[in-house]
Structures are given as C-alpha cells and as structure tokens.
Design an enzyme around this catalytic site. Structure first.
Site, short mmCIF file in Angstrom:
data_model
loop_
_atom_site.label_atom_id
_atom_site.label_comp_id
_atom_site.label_asym_id
_atom_site.label_seq_id
_atom_site.Cartn_x
_atom_site.Cartn_y
_atom_site.Cartn_z
N SER A 178 0.80 -1.23 0.00
CA SER A 178 0.00 0.00 0.00
C SER A 178 0.83 1.27 0.00
O SER A 178 0.73 2.10 0.91
CB SER A 178 -0.95 -0.03 1.19
OG SER A 178 -1.71 -1.21 1.09
N ARG A 193 7.27 6.25 -4.24
CA ARG A 193 7.86 6.80 -3.01
C ARG A 193 7.28 6.07 -1.81
O ARG A 193 6.14 5.64 -1.83
CB ARG A 193 7.59 8.31 -2.89
CG ARG A 193 6.13 8.65 -2.74
CD ARG A 193 5.86 10.14 -2.56
NE ARG A 193 4.41 10.35 -2.58
CZ ARG A 193 3.70 10.47 -3.69
NH1 ARG A 193 4.29 10.40 -4.86
NH2 ARG A 193 2.39 10.64 -3.63
N ASP A 231 -4.02 -1.88 -0.53
CA ASP A 231 -5.13 -2.27 0.35
C ASP A 231 -6.44 -1.61 -0.08
O ASP A 231 -7.51 -2.19 0.06
CB ASP A 231 -4.82 -1.94 1.82
CG ASP A 231 -4.41 -0.49 2.06
OD1 ASP A 231 -4.36 0.29 1.10
OD2 ASP A 231 -4.12 -0.14 3.22
#
Length: 498
Positions: A178, A193, A231
């Site tokens: 996630s 990132r 998620d």
C-alpha cells in the site's frame, strides 16, 4: 488548602493494557499551581474554532479542486494525485473459488493470510501477523522483503504440517503493497515513493514484485505472485464481492487513500494500450497527495505546516497530513506546546514529556472524546500517566473540545474526497455505498457520522444517498479475490500481458 477532590478509573490503551489510576483533580480556585481559568480557556478555544472549522462553502470549493486533480491524474502521468491504473478489470462476479495466499506489508504489521474463496460472496480466512520494527522500516529494501519471505515460509510450513496445505502445492499469491507504485501490468510495480514512515533505501524506483520474488526464491517459498494491489483496491473488490452496491472504497488509518472503478475511455493516459473504451478498470487514487507542493486548496494551519516541514517528506502528502491517524495526535500536541510556551498551561510543572514529538498518540484523542465521566477521568489518566501532568477540569474540557475540532476537521476533509469521486462519477442521484476501513474510521468515535454530516453539508439532502459502511478486509480477502480474478482473466486470454 481546601481538600482536593479525588477521581479514579481505568483506561484501556491502544496496546490493550488496562491502566488504573487514582488522581487528584484540582479546581482552579483551590490550587497551589497556577492553572488556566475556565474563561481564559474559552477565549483560547474560540481562536482554535476559527482555525479548524470548515464551512460548507469552503468544503464545496475543496471538492471542485479535488475533482480537477483527479481528472488531471487520469489524463497524464506523473501528476500530484497519480490516479494509478491497477489492471484490475471490472468487478468480481462473486463466484470466484479456490485457495489463495495474501501478503500485506502494512504501516505497522506484516500480515500473511490463507484465503479460501467459496463463491456466492463467501470465504474463509486464517492469518498471522508479524510486527515491523522502526529499524526494519529504514534498513535496506531487499532485507525487508527477505523478512516478508521468511514470515510467509513459516506460515506455509505450519499449514503443511497440519495438513491444511498439501505439500508440493504452489499457491497463487496476492501481494498487498500500500505505497504509491507505477504499474504497467498487474504483476509488476515500481515504487514511486515510500509513505507511512517507511524509508527503506534501494527500493524507490525498483520493481517491488521482482524484489519480493527474489526473496521468495532465496527461501524456496512455494508461492507465485499473481497480482500486486494496494489495500484500497483490495478493499474496493472485497467490499463489492460481499456488497455489490459498493462503488468506492476508502482507507482512513495511518495513511489515507481511495479507489473506485473507472471507464477505460475516461483514462486518457492509457489510451495507447488499445483497451476498449467501455471496459472498466479500478483506479488507485493515492489521494493523500492532493494539494501537495502548491498548497492552494486545503486549510493548513501553522501546526499543519510545522508537521509538514519536520516530516521526512516535506511538501508531499498534504491531504494525508491533515486527516491521517499518524498526525492528528501531533496536531493537538503542537497546540498544547504553544500554550505551554505562552505561559497558559502547566506553569510550574515539568512538561518535557509532552514536548517530545509524536508522543501524543491519536488514540488519546479517541479516548478524550469518548470519556463518559463528568470529571473527565480518562483525560486525567492520560496526562498523569503518560506525561506526569496535573490538569484542572477547565483544562480537560478545553483539551476535549480541541480533540473534537481536530477530529471533526479530519472527517469533514475526508468527506470532501469522497464527494469529489461521487460528483465526478455522477453517483449522487442513484446513491452509492462506500466501503471504508482503517483505524480512524473504525475506532475514532463519531468519525463516520461526521463524514456523513460533511456529505450532507456539501450536497444538501441528496448527500444522504452516499452511505459509508465498515468495509470488508481488503488486504487479505480483497487481495485473494484480485488474484483469483487475474488468474481467470489470463486463463481466458483477456489482456494476458497486463
């Protein structure tokens, strides 16, 4: 000195411990320490109310800017809100079946699941959780994936030993990761990132599926990564599997995000793939980045700016820093510290503990808001046990009111994000369900109600057509369903390379 009233009670901490306390509660009149009076606290509260209150008009302006950001992200690559195509095509049928593994690298835990999809929207799940230390989040990326592979191997071995998994079986795996990833197909993902406090070097810019595969091979783990999802996408798919009226999924926890299903024809940046316009694909918005760098649309206070400037990614994740569970406690702590510096609070007491950044957990705000006692005994417990500070009733009422302001602003801003998708997709008339998950949504008192109040303030009466509910487990069940859908799609020869 007049006798001080005593208060006692117990408080359950986020760790599950129960803390009993027996404290003096002092009133400002009978005190030997200089404390703020009720009137003085009320004056300060008015200042913070002005800073943290969002009017319906301001919210509607945020929604318009948010919609524009979503459109820009669909049209072009490398935008602030990246609107990532997930290569999850369409909704689940509800009839997916079979055994699947799911691995979820979350903000605080690594979760490993064995999911049996039974069809008809039904499933069974067994799982184990492994805590991630702060050190692991910062050490080399490949080492992090080695740890994931070790945990998965131990999990599978235990189920081979008890006969649940047949030895020699290679199970399909859905990997929930996630963090913002650029995906060109469902079984690849380049980390854009780190977020949620991760900083593992040698990972950003790398294909995390490839890294995890290397670790699985090294440990001889009998699992094949079929799909990489986040998620939020998993939550969208799992919630629709169980409740087909679901159109949007949101996470409001340590991080924040949303996913929804978009027509391929309305995603200009993937036109070159030649997928028919009327196909549908789930979009992972990564909306925590809304208003980053520019800071033109969100109502940032100086406390929000301090959090941003001292964070490990200044300028980034602007929306997330106003609404995620990682930061709400810190916003409140910064206000308290400012009032300590101004000589308003805790004169003559040692305040070093509360001056430690991030020492004030967002769970404390939940407890403060839900304190049922007249004397606000839970708040006494928090301040005396964790910070060795004595408080008066006037101060405790002020802290509780502050917690409400910070919590309410977070929920109302969350409503702006939901409203932007609802408005973009035209869901308002017919209404839709929004599957929501995450610690803030699930545990923070009144968070869901405040989102609904916010939607009503944005849309008027029709805002009641948009209903959030506690979502299904996205990173376990959702990940397994996505793996099942992907397997089926590839067997049928539909977009086998995506």
């Amino acid at each position: 000195m007049p006798a001080s009233r005593r208060g006692s009670g117990s408080i359950t901490l986020p760790t599950g411990q129960t803390l009993a306390f027996h404290s003096h509660t002092r009133s400002s009149e009978d005190d030997d320490l200089p404390h703020a009076t009720k009137k003085k606290m009320a004056d300060h509260l008015r200042k913070y109310e002005a800073l943290f209150t969002l009017t319906p008009q301001r919210m509607r302006m945020i929604v318009e800017a948010f919609k524009e950001s979503l459109e820009t992200g669909l049209a072009k690559n490398e935008q602030i809100v990246p609107m990532i195509p997930t290569y999850v095509f369409g909704w689940p049928s509800g009839n997916e079946t079979g055994d699947y593994l799911a691995v979820d690298l979350g903000g605080t835990n690594l979760r490993v699941c064995l999911v049996t999809l039974q069809g008809g929207g039904k499933f069974e799940i067994t799982q184990s959780k492994y805590r991630l230390s702060e050190e692991q989040k910062q050490e080399d990326g490949q080492k992090l994936f080695d740890f994931c592979a070790e945990c998965l191997k131990a999990f599978i071995d235990s189920y081979i030993d008890d006969g649940t998994i047949k030895a020699g079986t290679r199970l399909p795996l859905g990997f929930t990761f996630s963090y913002p990833c650029a995906q060109k197909s469902i079984d690849h993902g380049q980390l854009i990132r780190w977020t949620k406090g991760f900083g593992a070097p040698n990972t950003e810019g790398h294909d995390v599926v490839e890294m995890f595969r290397r670790s699985l091979e090294k440990q001889n783990v009998p699992a094949e990564i079929v799909a990489l999802t986040c998620d939020t996408t998993g939550t969208l798919i799992a919630s629709h599997y169980v409740n087909p009226k679901t159109r949007i999924a949101c996470i409001f926890g340590t991080g924040c995000n949303a996913a929804y299903m978009e027509r391929v024809g309305d995603i200009p940046k993937i036109k070159h793939l030649g997928i028919p316009d009327d196909e549908e694909m789930a979009i992972n918005c990564e909306w925590g980045a809304f208003d980053s760098f520019e800071h033109e649309n969100l109502p940032r206070t100086k406390y929000d700016q301090i959090i941003d400037e001292t964070s490990n990614k200044p300028g980034e994740q602007a929306f997330e820093k106003l609404i995620s569970g990682r930061y709400l406690g810190e916003i409140l702590r910064l206000i308290i510290c400012e009032l300590i510096d101004e000589g308003v609070l805790f004169l003559g007491q040692n305040t070093y503990k509360i001056e430690i950044p991030y020492s004030f957990d967002t769970a404390f705000l939940s407890l403060m808001e839900s304190d049922p006692t007249d004397e606000l005994l839970m708040i006494i417990g928090i301040f005396s046990h964790f910070f060795a500070l004595e408080t008066t009733l006037a101060e405790r009422q002020f802290f509780r009111a502050l917690a409400k302001l910070v919590g309410r602003r977070a929920a109302r801003l969350s409503a702006c994000g939901i409203a932007a998708i609802v408005s973009k997709k035209g869901y308002l008339e017919e209404g839709c369900m929004v599957g929501a998950d995450g610690s803030l949504y699930n545990k923070y008192p009144g968070f869901a109600e405040r989102i609904h109040e916010g939607l009503h303030d944005i849309f008027g009466e029709k805002g009641r057509n948009v209903v959030t509910y506690h979502a299904e487990d996205g990173s376990g069940i959702g990940s397994a369903i996505v793996a099942a859908m992907t397997k089926q799609r590839k067997l049928a020869g539909r977009y086998p390379d995506l």
